[in-house]
Write a protein that holds these residues in place. Structure first.
Motif, PDB file in Angstrom:
ATOM      1  N   GLY A  27       1.378 -48.080 -51.943  1.00  0.00           N
ATOM      2  CA  GLY A  27       2.013 -47.293 -51.067  1.00  0.00           C
ATOM      3  C   GLY A  27       0.935 -46.537 -50.201  1.00  0.00           C
ATOM      4  O   GLY A  27      -0.213 -46.506 -50.549  1.00  0.00           O
ATOM      5  N   LEU A  28       1.473 -46.123 -49.098  1.00  0.00           N
ATOM      6  CA  LEU A  28       0.637 -45.261 -48.145  1.00  0.00           C
ATOM      7  C   LEU A  28       0.657 -43.485 -48.308  1.00  0.00           C
ATOM      8  O   LEU A  28      -0.011 -42.791 -47.654  1.00  0.00           O
ATOM      9  CB  LEU A  28       0.818 -45.703 -46.776  1.00  0.00           C
ATOM     10  CG  LEU A  28       0.728 -47.181 -46.333  1.00  0.00           C
ATOM     11  CD1 LEU A  28       1.272 -47.296 -45.006  1.00  0.00           C
ATOM     12  CD2 LEU A  28      -0.565 -47.509 -46.866  1.00  0.00           C
ATOM     13  N   GLY A  29       1.369 -43.473 -49.449  1.00  0.00           N
ATOM     14  CA  GLY A  29       1.505 -41.847 -49.692  1.00  0.00           C
ATOM     15  C   GLY A  29       0.343 -41.155 -50.358  1.00  0.00           C
ATOM     16  O   GLY A  29      -0.912 -41.894 -50.458  1.00  0.00           O
ATOM     17  N   GLY A  30       0.501 -40.210 -51.300  1.00  0.00           N
ATOM     18  CA  GLY A  30      -0.453 -39.726 -52.234  1.00  0.00           C
ATOM     19  C   GLY A  30      -0.602 -38.279 -51.903  1.00  0.00           C
ATOM     20  O   GLY A  30       0.448 -37.665 -52.073  1.00  0.00           O
ATOM     21  N   ALA A  31      -1.606 -37.738 -52.287  1.00  0.00           N
ATOM     22  CA  ALA A  31      -2.046 -36.264 -52.297  1.00  0.00           C
ATOM     23  C   ALA A  31      -3.374 -36.119 -51.794  1.00  0.00           C
ATOM     24  O   ALA A  31      -4.345 -36.732 -52.174  1.00  0.00           O
ATOM     25  CB  ALA A  31      -1.783 -35.730 -53.574  1.00  0.00           C
ATOM     26  N   SER A  32      -3.564 -34.743 -51.145  1.00  0.00           N
ATOM     27  CA  SER A  32      -4.773 -34.461 -50.571  1.00  0.00           C
ATOM     28  C   SER A  32      -5.271 -32.988 -50.827  1.00  0.00           C
ATOM     29  O   SER A  32      -4.039 -32.219 -51.337  1.00  0.00           O
ATOM     30  CB  SER A  32      -5.004 -34.666 -49.029  1.00  0.00           C
ATOM     31  OG  SER A  32      -5.017 -36.046 -48.851  1.00  0.00           O
ATOM     32  N   VAL A  33      -6.101 -32.438 -50.903  1.00  0.00           N
ATOM     33  CA  VAL A  33      -6.439 -30.912 -50.875  1.00  0.00           C
ATOM     34  C   VAL A  33      -7.541 -30.324 -49.678  1.00  0.00           C
ATOM     35  O   VAL A  33      -8.276 -31.117 -49.124  1.00  0.00           O
ATOM     36  CB  VAL A  33      -7.536 -31.031 -52.345  1.00  0.00           C
ATOM     37  CG1 VAL A  33      -8.110 -29.829 -52.551  1.00  0.00           C
ATOM     38  CG2 VAL A  33      -6.868 -31.431 -53.411  1.00  0.00           C
ATOM     39  N   LEU A  34      -7.046 -29.229 -49.355  1.00  0.00           N
ATOM     40  CA  LEU A  34      -7.742 -28.488 -48.572  1.00  0.00           C
ATOM     41  C   LEU A  34      -8.486 -27.217 -49.628  1.00  0.00           C
ATOM     42  O   LEU A  34      -7.830 -26.632 -50.378  1.00  0.00           O
ATOM     43  CB  LEU A  34      -6.887 -27.439 -47.691  1.00  0.00           C
ATOM     44  CG  LEU A  34      -6.202 -28.235 -46.592  1.00  0.00           C
ATOM     45  CD1 LEU A  34      -5.230 -27.209 -45.720  1.00  0.00           C
ATOM     46  CD2 LEU A  34      -7.332 -29.106 -45.649  1.00  0.00           C
ATOM     47  N   GLU A  35      -9.906 -27.269 -49.644  1.00  0.00           N
ATOM     48  CA  GLU A  35     -10.586 -26.347 -50.128  1.00  0.00           C
ATOM     49  C   GLU A  35     -11.042 -25.294 -49.731  1.00  0.00           C
ATOM     50  O   GLU A  35     -11.646 -25.348 -48.325  1.00  0.00           O
ATOM     51  CB  GLU A  35     -11.916 -27.083 -50.762  1.00  0.00           C
ATOM     52  CG  GLU A  35     -12.662 -26.111 -51.753  1.00  0.00           C
ATOM     53  CD  GLU A  35     -13.951 -26.941 -52.504  1.00  0.00           C
ATOM     54  OE1 GLU A  35     -14.664 -26.079 -53.036  1.00  0.00           O
ATOM     55  OE2 GLU A  35     -14.141 -28.008 -52.239  1.00  0.00           O
ATOM     56  N   PHE A  36     -10.625 -23.949 -49.888  1.00  0.00           N
ATOM     57  CA  PHE A  36     -10.861 -22.782 -49.085  1.00  0.00           C
ATOM     58  C   PHE A  36     -11.903 -21.865 -49.855  1.00  0.00           C
ATOM     59  O   PHE A  36     -12.052 -21.994 -51.184  1.00  0.00           O
ATOM     60  CB  PHE A  36      -9.479 -21.665 -49.217  1.00  0.00           C
ATOM     61  CG  PHE A  36      -8.511 -22.406 -48.319  1.00  0.00           C
ATOM     62  CD1 PHE A  36      -8.411 -21.926 -46.825  1.00  0.00           C
ATOM     63  CD2 PHE A  36      -7.532 -23.507 -48.805  1.00  0.00           C
ATOM     64  CE1 PHE A  36      -7.310 -22.555 -46.129  1.00  0.00           C
ATOM     65  CE2 PHE A  36      -6.569 -23.861 -48.139  1.00  0.00           C
ATOM     66  CZ  PHE A  36      -6.477 -23.380 -46.718  1.00  0.00           C
ATOM     67  N   ALA A  37     -12.787 -21.316 -49.027  1.00  0.00           N
ATOM     68  CA  ALA A  37     -13.661 -20.421 -49.487  1.00  0.00           C
ATOM     69  C   ALA A  37     -12.883 -18.953 -49.747  1.00  0.00           C
ATOM     70  O   ALA A  37     -11.868 -18.815 -49.393  1.00  0.00           O
ATOM     71  CB  ALA A  37     -14.881 -20.147 -48.770  1.00  0.00           C
TER      72      ALA A  37
END
Length: 444
Positions: free
Chosen positions: A144-154
């Motif tokens: 599949g082409l889906g999934g999950a990602s993350v934004l890392e914040f200070a």
């Protein structure tokens, strides 16, 4: 309060979008309860606070991003699909951002985890149920082409990194941040699984087949009962729970192994669904038939169907979930083993909430509901049952609002427009997805 009445849009808009997208060229290729909404006339409501958002004002005119917010609130974009969230960075934010959650970091920053709801072969069953077995087979052989990602914040709210934590999965919808600091990502296809992800990206994601094979929408965890609740986004979907075995989640253990447990489905007793529209009804849990097989083909006729299970949240033993097909918000009371409808669009005196989808509950007891369609709002159901719009995205009517999650200090709220984007000539409209931040006023 400015009431935004529904425009009568069909709740099938997302399915129609999926159908169109699927056949387009790129679709597949590339301490004690604070809130009780139980209206049992035989007992008074539990005393509740007024709710965090009880005093917000009416929504103003659209801001520069096309978003209406109450006075004192402001918005910004933190990520746009196919663009780098970090200036000069190489990672491009995923398309169709959906469910999301926040996990704090030791240095005062935080991670915002976001699913990517890209369809694949498995969605053949979503569009055409008779083709589900065929689509499932294809999905096993085509990552599949889906999934999950993350934004890392200070700690000051600056985005300092962005990266992928789950790949090769299909139509990842919602999930939840676990008490043991991982992310559960749900595949919304007939043979969909729940994937456990490390928000830091250091450990590869792992499928958890013990949580069942069905069109997973969202999860919620009850540590006290060592139970995970799950909704199924299917026209006759069920409300599931997974109860860990003693060996899988020993008492006192920080987390379950997620290897061994009982998959069960809910049955409403008493006067059934119709009774639950008026007062709490008793429930029973039935062991799922063939828990290692697709549940849409292994229904227990005694279990209760729910029309398109969506958002889900456990708040001190009160498990809220939405069903989009009939525009209802339900609450399952784990203390009394009852269930009831706390909002029903068809009978509400204030029907400003439709296309009910993602759910988040604040520590003060506000139930935040994101709309898939409807008026593209986030609507707050206050502890006393009052409804108030918190925000509205304009100009993106074919999208949906999702991914609601608060920063650890509660000052910032993240949300997405699944199918919004910048327009070539300026402004915002249809697109591949935007992730926003809502900044709350001081003192709220």
């Amino acid at each position: 309060m400015q009431l935004l009445l529904p425009r009568g849009r069909s709740n099938s808009s997302r399915r129609e979008f999926l159908r169109m997208l699927f056949w387009s060229a790129g679709a597949i290729g590339a301490s004690g309860p604070l809130l009780s909404a139980c209206g049992d006339s035989r007992r008074p409501r539990i005393a509740v606070p007024r709710g965090r958002f009880a005093d917000i004002g009416p929504l103003g005119e659209p801001d520069a991003l096309g978003i209406r917010v109450p006075p004192g609130f402001s918005t910004r974009i933190v990520a746009i699909a196919n663009q780098p969230p970090v200036p000069g960075g190489s990672y491009l934010w995923h398309i169709f951002p959906d469910g999301g959650g926040v996990m704090p970091k030791a240095d005062g920053g935080w991670y915002y985890i976001s699913n990517s709801e890209i369809p694949g072969f498995g969605n053949l069953g979503t569009l055409y149920p008779q083709l589900a077995p065929f689509g499932d087979v294809l999905d096993r052989f085509a990552p599949g082409l889906g999934g999950a990602s993350v934004l890392e914040f200070a700690a000051d709210g600056t985005v300092i990194d962005a990266y992928r934590i789950l790949s090769g999965t299909t139509f990842n919808c919602a999930g939840c941040v676990t008490p043991w600091n991982t992310w559960l990502s749900c595949e919304e296809v007939p043979e969909g699984q729940v994937w456990e992800c490390d928000p830091t990206g250091r450990t590869p994601a792992v499928a958890r087949p013990t949580l069942g094979f069905f069109s997973h929408e969202a999860t919620a965890i009850d540590v006290e009962r060592r139970t995970i609740y799950m909704t199924e986004d299917w026209p006759d979907g069920r409300f599931f729970r997974w109860v860990a075995s003693e060996s899988d989640w020993p008492r006192g253990a920080a987390r379950p192994a997620l290897q061994d447990g009982r998959l069960q489905v809910l049955k409403i007793l008493g006067d059934g669904v119709e009774g639950a529209l008026h007062e709490p009804q008793p429930v029973a849990w039935i062991d799922a038939l063939a828990p290692d097989q697709p549940q849409d083909r292994n229904r227990d006729p005694e279990s209760t169907p729910f029309d398109g299970g969506e958002g889900l949240w456990n708040f001190n033993g009160y498990v809220y979930f939405s069903t989009k097909g009939d525009n209802r918000i339900w609450v399952y009371d784990t203390h009394r083993e009852t269930i009831e409808v706390v909002y029903d669009f068809a009978t509400s005196d204030n029907p400003i909430l439709s296309g009910v989808d993602n759910i988040t509950v604040t520590p003060q007891g506000d139930v935040l509901v994101a709309e898939d369609g409807g008026d593209m709002q986030v609507v707050v159901i206050l502890p006393d049952g009052t409804l108030k719009p918190l925000l509205q995205i304009t100009g993106q009517d074919q999208s949906e609002v999702a991914g609601i999650a608060f920063s650890p200090d509660g000052r910032r709220m993240y949300f997405t427009s699944d199918r919004g984007g910048p327009l070539p000539g300026g402004g915002y409209g249809p697109g591949l997805g935007i992730t926003y931040e809502l900044l709350l006023p001081e003192g709220l």
